[in-house]
Motif scaffolding. Structure first.
Motif, PDB file in Angstrom:
ATOM      1  N   TYR A 127       0.853  -1.185   0.000  1.00 53.36           N
ATOM      2  CA  TYR A 127       0.000   0.000   0.000  1.00 53.36           C
ATOM      3  C   TYR A 127       0.889   1.235   0.000  1.00 53.36           C
ATOM      4  O   TYR A 127       2.097   1.130   0.248  1.00 53.36           O
ATOM      5  N   PRO A 128       0.346   2.418  -0.283  1.00 53.90           N
ATOM      6  CA  PRO A 128      -1.068   2.784  -0.447  1.00 53.90           C
ATOM      7  C   PRO A 128      -1.568   2.575  -1.879  1.00 53.90           C
ATOM      8  O   PRO A 128      -0.775   2.419  -2.812  1.00 53.90           O
ATOM      9  N   ILE A 129      -2.911   2.603  -2.023  1.00 51.52           N
ATOM     10  CA  ILE A 129      -3.564   2.654  -3.329  1.00 51.52           C
ATOM     11  C   ILE A 129      -4.177   4.054  -3.447  1.00 51.52           C
ATOM     12  O   ILE A 129      -4.953   4.460  -2.587  1.00 51.52           O
ATOM     13  N   VAL A 130      -3.817   4.776  -4.495  1.00 50.44           N
ATOM     14  CA  VAL A 130      -4.265   6.163  -4.666  1.00 50.44           C
ATOM     15  C   VAL A 130      -5.021   6.288  -5.982  1.00 50.44           C
ATOM     16  O   VAL A 130      -4.507   5.884  -7.035  1.00 50.44           O
ATOM     17  N   THR A 131      -6.242   6.834  -5.930  1.00 52.39           N
ATOM     18  CA  THR A 131      -7.073   6.974  -7.122  1.00 52.39           C
ATOM     19  C   THR A 131      -7.593   8.398  -7.233  1.00 52.39           C
ATOM     20  O   THR A 131      -8.096   8.965  -6.263  1.00 52.39           O
ATOM     21  N   LEU A 132      -7.476   8.965  -8.430  1.00 49.98           N
ATOM     22  CA  LEU A 132      -7.950  10.318  -8.724  1.00 49.98           C
ATOM     23  C   LEU A 132      -8.788  10.260  -9.989  1.00 49.98           C
ATOM     24  O   LEU A 132      -8.374   9.643 -10.987  1.00 49.98           O
ATOM     25  N   GLN A 133      -9.951  10.904  -9.958  1.00 49.18           N
ATOM     26  CA  GLN A 133     -10.859  10.856 -11.106  1.00 49.18           C
ATOM     27  C   GLN A 133     -11.465  12.219 -11.392  1.00 49.18           C
ATOM     28  O   GLN A 133     -11.920  12.907 -10.485  1.00 49.18           O
ATOM     29  N   PHE A 134     -11.471  12.574 -12.678  1.00 50.77           N
ATOM     30  CA  PHE A 134     -12.029  13.851 -13.136  1.00 50.77           C
ATOM     31  C   PHE A 134     -13.187  13.570 -14.089  1.00 50.77           C
ATOM     32  O   PHE A 134     -13.073  12.732 -14.992  1.00 50.77           O
ATOM     33  N   THR A 135     -14.309  14.262 -13.873  1.00 50.68           N
ATOM     34  CA  THR A 135     -15.487  14.100 -14.730  1.00 50.68           C
ATOM     35  C   THR A 135     -15.968  15.464 -15.191  1.00 50.68           C
ATOM     36  O   THR A 135     -16.131  16.378 -14.383  1.00 50.68           O
TER      37      THR A 135
END
Length: 418
Positions: free
Chosen positions: A227-235
């Motif tokens: 770890y870590p698991i990092v997620t970023l999302q743009f909409t």
């Protein structure tokens, strides 16, 4: 016209690829070991492999307050069918709403080295209002989904989507999608924009998601090693593109980190946040995954606890256009009582903070906001019998309720390891 375009893309993929079955020589013992490992890997992801087709166990049967019992069948073609082309589909029927739902999609691999795929799909199904899906999240299979049992606020969507997924690095994944959706809430709701009230509406969205984790590439697959698991999302929702009615922007973030202690105990920290700006309907705003039934007594609310949900927060109690959540879990070393009886104690604290502008745009919907901060703490004793355990949580702080029993959530837990 939109459905026709999707069908043409699927046909193009079908005629431009062919089934391939790679041949590799192993000893009989090594081959059996690999087959078992592959089988459990598929099962852990929620698939039952049958040569050229992997049956999706998640599609077989479910239950929620709107559909009642939902039965279906679906899956995806396997690598034995083709390593360059895949077809995925499902069909389901709700016995309470008496309606079919379905999805059909396909993917064509553009580059093996970067695992680049071009995908197309059409979906006619339900989605929980206020929920967030990260495009780069892998499949999280559970034998049953605890929160799903009690959800009653859904919207129907008819979505055509075209996406491309790509490994920028071996441990940095990207998926970008353009989708056109017709949205129909299943409840009495109107979204007011510029003196116009919308119950049904259309959205055209462009979404891009990035996920990073410490990992290595082995045998053409990416293996997460820590770890870590990092997620970023743009909409971005675009008005007037493919009949899109509204323009809004969303930015979502999630990270999960674990620390292993010397006594083999584990600390897990999960942080999520999101913000939506513009004309965003309630369907695409945020709840923070509540999991408490709107009934009077503790025993009437007795159900199954989720994994990252707020157990004392009532369904549809709060919505936000910006929020953060922080969740901390401390997993004690399992108690080795016997070979087959190893219960585990977990201490949990959850916190949520949020707010919303322009609440008056959301008509026929009653909810609160989280600007004062919502806090709950509790414990779980897992794996007491056949994977079942018990969960106890208590709600306190700014949103503490006058009646003591309304602040308490007592539930089952369910944990099983393959």
């Amino acid at each position: 016209m939109r459905k026709l375009g999707i069908i043409l893309i699927l046909l193009f993929f079908a005629f431009s690829s062919r089934a391939q079955t790679p041949v590799t020589e192993f000893s009989e013992k090594e081959s059996d070991s690999l087959r078992k490992k592959e089988f459990y890997n598929y099962l852990g992801q929620g698939y039952f492999p049958v040569k050229y087709f992997n049956i999706d166990l998640r599609s077989l049967i479910k239950y929620n307050q709107y559909e009642g019992i939902r039965a279906g069948f679906g899956g995806v073609t396997s690598k034995k069918f083709s390593e360059k082309f895949r077809i995925n589909a499902y069909i389901a029927y709700g016995f309470r709403d008496h309606t079919y739902k379905y999805r059909i999609g396909s993917g064509f691999r553009l580059a093996e080295k970067t695992n680049t795929w071009l995908n197309a799909s059409f979906t006619n199904d339900l989605q929980e209002t206020g929920s967030t899906t990260f495009l780069t999240d892998g499949r999280n299979f559970q034998f049953f989904e605890p929160r799903l049992l009690n959800i009653d606020l859904f919207h129907r969507h008819y979505t055509s989507a075209l996406s491309i997924e790509h490994n920028i690095l071996s441990n940095l994944l990207n998926k970008t999608q353009i989708g056109s959706s017709e949205i129909r809430p299943t409840y009495n709701y109107e979204f007011v924009v510029d003196d116009n009230a919308y119950h049904d509406f259309s959205l055209t969205t462009i979404t891009s998601s990035l996920q990073w984790f410490p990992g290595i590439k082995t045998n053409k697959e990416i293996k997460r090693i820590s770890y870590p698991i990092v997620t970023l999302q743009f909409t971005q929702s675009v008005k007037n593109l493919f009949s899109g009615d509204f323009k809004f922007t969303k930015l979502d973030f999630k990270t999960i980190h674990q620390l292993k202690h010397r006594n083999t105990a584990i600390s897990e920290l999960t942080f999520t946040s999101g913000i939506a700006k513009g004309h965003t309907p309630l369907t695409h705003l945020y709840h923070v995954y509540p999991n408490n039934i709107n009934k009077e007594t503790i025993l009437q609310r007795f159900s199954v606890a989720g994994i990252t949900s707020f157990e004392t927060m009532f369904f549809n109690e709060f919505f936000s256009d910006r929020f953060i959540t922080l969740q901390y879990k401390y997993f004690f070393k399992p108690f080795r009582i016997s070979e087959y009886f190893n219960p585990q104690l977990v201490l949990i604290t959850r916190y949520a903070l949020g707010n919303m502008d322009h609440i008056d745009r959301h008509q026929n919907a009653t909810f609160g906001t989280l600007e004062k901060g919502f806090t709950e703490s509790g414990l779980e004793i897992n794996k007491l019998l056949f994977g079942f355990g018990l969960s106890l949580a208590y709600r306190y702080g700014a949103y503490h309720l006058p009646e003591f029993g309304d602040n308490v959530a007592l539930k089952f837990t369910f944990n099983i390891t393959l």
